[in-house]
Design an enzyme around this catalytic site. Structure first.
Site, PDB file in Angstrom:
ATOM      1  N   HIS A  20     -20.201 -16.450   6.631  1.00 61.50           N
ATOM      2  CA  HIS A  20     -20.305 -15.403   5.391  1.00 61.50           C
ATOM      3  C   HIS A  20     -19.632 -15.172   4.095  1.00 61.50           C
ATOM      4  O   HIS A  20     -18.655 -14.154   4.813  1.00 61.50           O
ATOM      5  CB  HIS A  20     -21.444 -14.265   5.987  1.00 61.50           C
ATOM      6  CG  HIS A  20     -22.473 -14.492   6.524  1.00 61.50           C
ATOM      7  ND1 HIS A  20     -23.565 -14.912   6.234  1.00 61.50           N
ATOM      8  CD2 HIS A  20     -22.718 -14.886   8.104  1.00 61.50           C
ATOM      9  CE1 HIS A  20     -24.599 -15.376   7.800  1.00 61.50           C
ATOM     10  NE2 HIS A  20     -23.705 -15.738   8.974  1.00 61.50           N
ATOM     11  N   HIS A 217     -30.319 -18.899  11.400  1.00 64.07           N
ATOM     12  CA  HIS A 217     -29.646 -18.129  11.921  1.00 64.07           C
ATOM     13  C   HIS A 217     -30.747 -18.128  13.300  1.00 64.07           C
ATOM     14  O   HIS A 217     -32.286 -17.690  13.347  1.00 64.07           O
ATOM     15  CB  HIS A 217     -29.175 -17.341  11.644  1.00 64.07           C
ATOM     16  CG  HIS A 217     -28.178 -17.608  10.896  1.00 64.07           C
ATOM     17  ND1 HIS A 217     -28.050 -17.530   9.927  1.00 64.07           N
ATOM     18  CD2 HIS A 217     -27.761 -16.092  11.343  1.00 64.07           C
ATOM     19  CE1 HIS A 217     -26.650 -16.723   9.601  1.00 64.07           C
ATOM     20  NE2 HIS A 217     -26.018 -16.267  10.207  1.00 64.07           N
TER      21      HIS A 217
HETATM   22  O1  LIG Z   1     -24.056 -12.923  12.173  1.00 62.77           O
HETATM   23  C1  LIG Z   1     -25.439 -12.763  11.108  1.00 62.77           C
HETATM   24  N1  LIG Z   1     -26.691 -13.208  12.069  1.00 62.77           N
HETATM   25  C2  LIG Z   1     -27.202 -12.840  10.981  1.00 62.77           C
HETATM   26  N2  LIG Z   1     -27.177 -12.547   8.978  1.00 62.77           N
HETATM   27  C3  LIG Z   1     -26.117 -12.706   9.075  1.00 62.77           C
HETATM   28  C4  LIG Z   1     -25.116 -12.654  10.063  1.00 62.77           C
HETATM   29  N3  LIG Z   1     -23.771 -12.453   9.253  1.00 62.77           N
HETATM   30  C5  LIG Z   1     -23.559 -12.123   7.934  1.00 62.77           C
HETATM   31  N4  LIG Z   1     -25.457 -11.930   8.225  1.00 62.77           N
HETATM   32  C6  LIG Z   1     -26.510 -12.153   6.595  1.00 62.77           C
HETATM   33  O2  LIG Z   1     -26.343 -12.344   5.469  1.00 62.77           O
HETATM   34  C7  LIG Z   1     -26.226 -12.483   4.490  1.00 62.77           C
HETATM   35  C8  LIG Z   1     -25.485 -14.021   3.554  1.00 62.77           C
HETATM   36  O3  LIG Z   1     -24.680 -13.719   3.909  1.00 62.77           O
HETATM   37  C9  LIG Z   1     -25.392 -11.385   4.162  1.00 62.77           C
HETATM   38  O4  LIG Z   1     -25.555  -9.923   3.317  1.00 62.77           O
HETATM   39  C10 LIG Z   1     -26.128 -10.708   6.361  1.00 62.77           C
HETATM   40  O5  LIG Z   1     -26.911  -9.869   5.284  1.00 62.77           O
END
Ligand SMILES: O=c1[nH]cnc2c1ncn2[C@@H]1O[C@H](CO)[C@@H](O)[C@H]1O
Length: 368
Positions: A20, A217
């Protein structure tokens, strides 16, 4: 188990598919931008800033991890120079880690301060729209590519809790398809109950219709049913994390047969509480044994105070990963990238060359 070492493991060209942008900002940059914008922070050095942003121990609730973004996103969001800068610096950091191709993801809405409802991070309304954000990131990545001799593409994130942003996200993917945006993602907390997911579904349907690549995700914190939905309803071509797939052996078998790619993030999975902190019990051990198609990634290196080589070292020291496995997984990562076919082939060949591997039938077979 191998002896712990401080050496860089697998000092060869690597591919990273799950990181990210807003979780990979330099702490010093946050301080710098805050100073310029006159934003007060509870830190006066890079070290203190890093400390504020870091999760040191596995969190009890996933929301605790997501709350870390609140420490610094108000500094970067809505500032054109900062957005371009974090993208540029990101490419430099990845090149130093030996990454030759990276797909970096972010939510254009979370970095904007106009044309976004609600405006995130309690910002005042400004002049940076989600569309501007994508242009700025594209510029930063392109400048970084030129200066650091690496290839960087981007993936735009829909957010689970913000279904009303998703159609705009897919529109931006379409608009910037020729300008470095290679796919769409659905990020955020999978365990929250969003009553109406239909906007995410519609956005992904549009992505399928327009040939936009898709990752989701799923199975990080959520049950296997979220993975199933990602594959069957959202038509995901890759799964972000996906660890909990192992809790449904029928689904796991089906995804292996489909050669589904899992974007795994070992250090992240410990600190978010997604997986058992004992790495010898990590789902990746099973993935490795079963010769599954997966990548190794950092996810949010700022928040985990980590770098890609730490994920590699962890896999080597606790999960039995060998040089051969690192090669295999990187070649599979290149093959699972969202690049157009011709560029993908070139990337795969680049790895074969760097790894001094002849493209023999034998090796091709062992990749299956
Ligand atoms: O490991 C993760 N799982 C789910 N969402 C995440 C993870 N890491 C970051 N973000 C989310 O993705 C957004 C966009 O980059 C981030 O702002 C965070 O809210």
């Amino acid at each position: 188990m191998a002896e712990p070492s401080t050496e860089t493991i697998f000092n060869k060209p690597k591919i990273e598919l799950h990181v990210h942008l807003d979780g990979a900002i330099r702490a010093e940059t946050i301080l710098d931008v805050a100073k310029r914008r006159g934003i007060k922070l509870n830190a006066s050095s890079g070290k203190e800033m890093k400390h504020l942003c870091t999760v040191y121990q596995p969190v009890k609730m996933f929301a605790e991890f997501l709350a870390k973004f609140e420490e610094y996103m108000p500094v970067i969001a809505g500032d054109k120079e900062a957005i371009r800068r974090i993208a540029y610096e990101f490419v430099e950091d990845k090149s130093k880690e030996g990454v030759i191709y990276v797909e970096v993801r972010y939510s254009p809405h979370l970095l904007a301060n106009t044309d976004v409802e609600p405006i995130p991070w309690k910002q005042e309304k400004g002049d940076v729209s989600p569309d501007d954000v994508v242009q700025l990131v594209n510029q930063g990545l392109a400048e970084g590519e030129k200066d650091f001799n690496i290839k960087a593409r981007s993936i735009l994130c829909c957010m689970r809790h913000m279904p009303n942003w998703s159609m705009k996200v897919v529109e931006l993917c379409k608009k910037y398809k020729e300008d470095g945006v290679v796919g769409i993602d659905l990020a955020g907390d999978e365990t929250i109950n969003v009553r109406d997911q239909s906007c995410h579904r519609l956005a992904y349907e549009e992505a399928v219709r327009c040939g936009i690549h898709r990752t989701v995700h799923a199975g990080e914190m959520g049950p296997p049913s979220v993975v199933k939905e990602a594959v069957e309803v959202l038509k995901a071509e890759r799964i972000g994390h996906g660890y909990n797939t192992l809790k449904d052996q029928v689904l796991y078998k089906q995804l292996r047969e489909q050669n589904m790619h899992f974007e795994t993030c070992p250090i992240s999975s410990k600190l978010t509480g997604a997986c058992d902190p004992d790495f010898t019990k990590h789902p990746l051990v099973t993935f490795r044994k079963d010769k599954v198609n997966y990548s190794l990634n950092t996810d949010d290196p700022l928040i985990f105070n980590s770098q890609l080589h730490v994920d590699y070292r962890t896999a080597h020291e606790y999960m039995g990963f060998t040089e051969e496995e690192f090669k295999r997984l990187n070649i599979n990562s290149a093959k699972s990238s969202f690049l157009p076919e011709k560029e993908k082939k070139d990337l795969v060949n680049k790895l074969y060359e760097a790894y001094e591997m002849a493209m023999t039938l034998k090796f091709e077979q062992c990749l299956q």
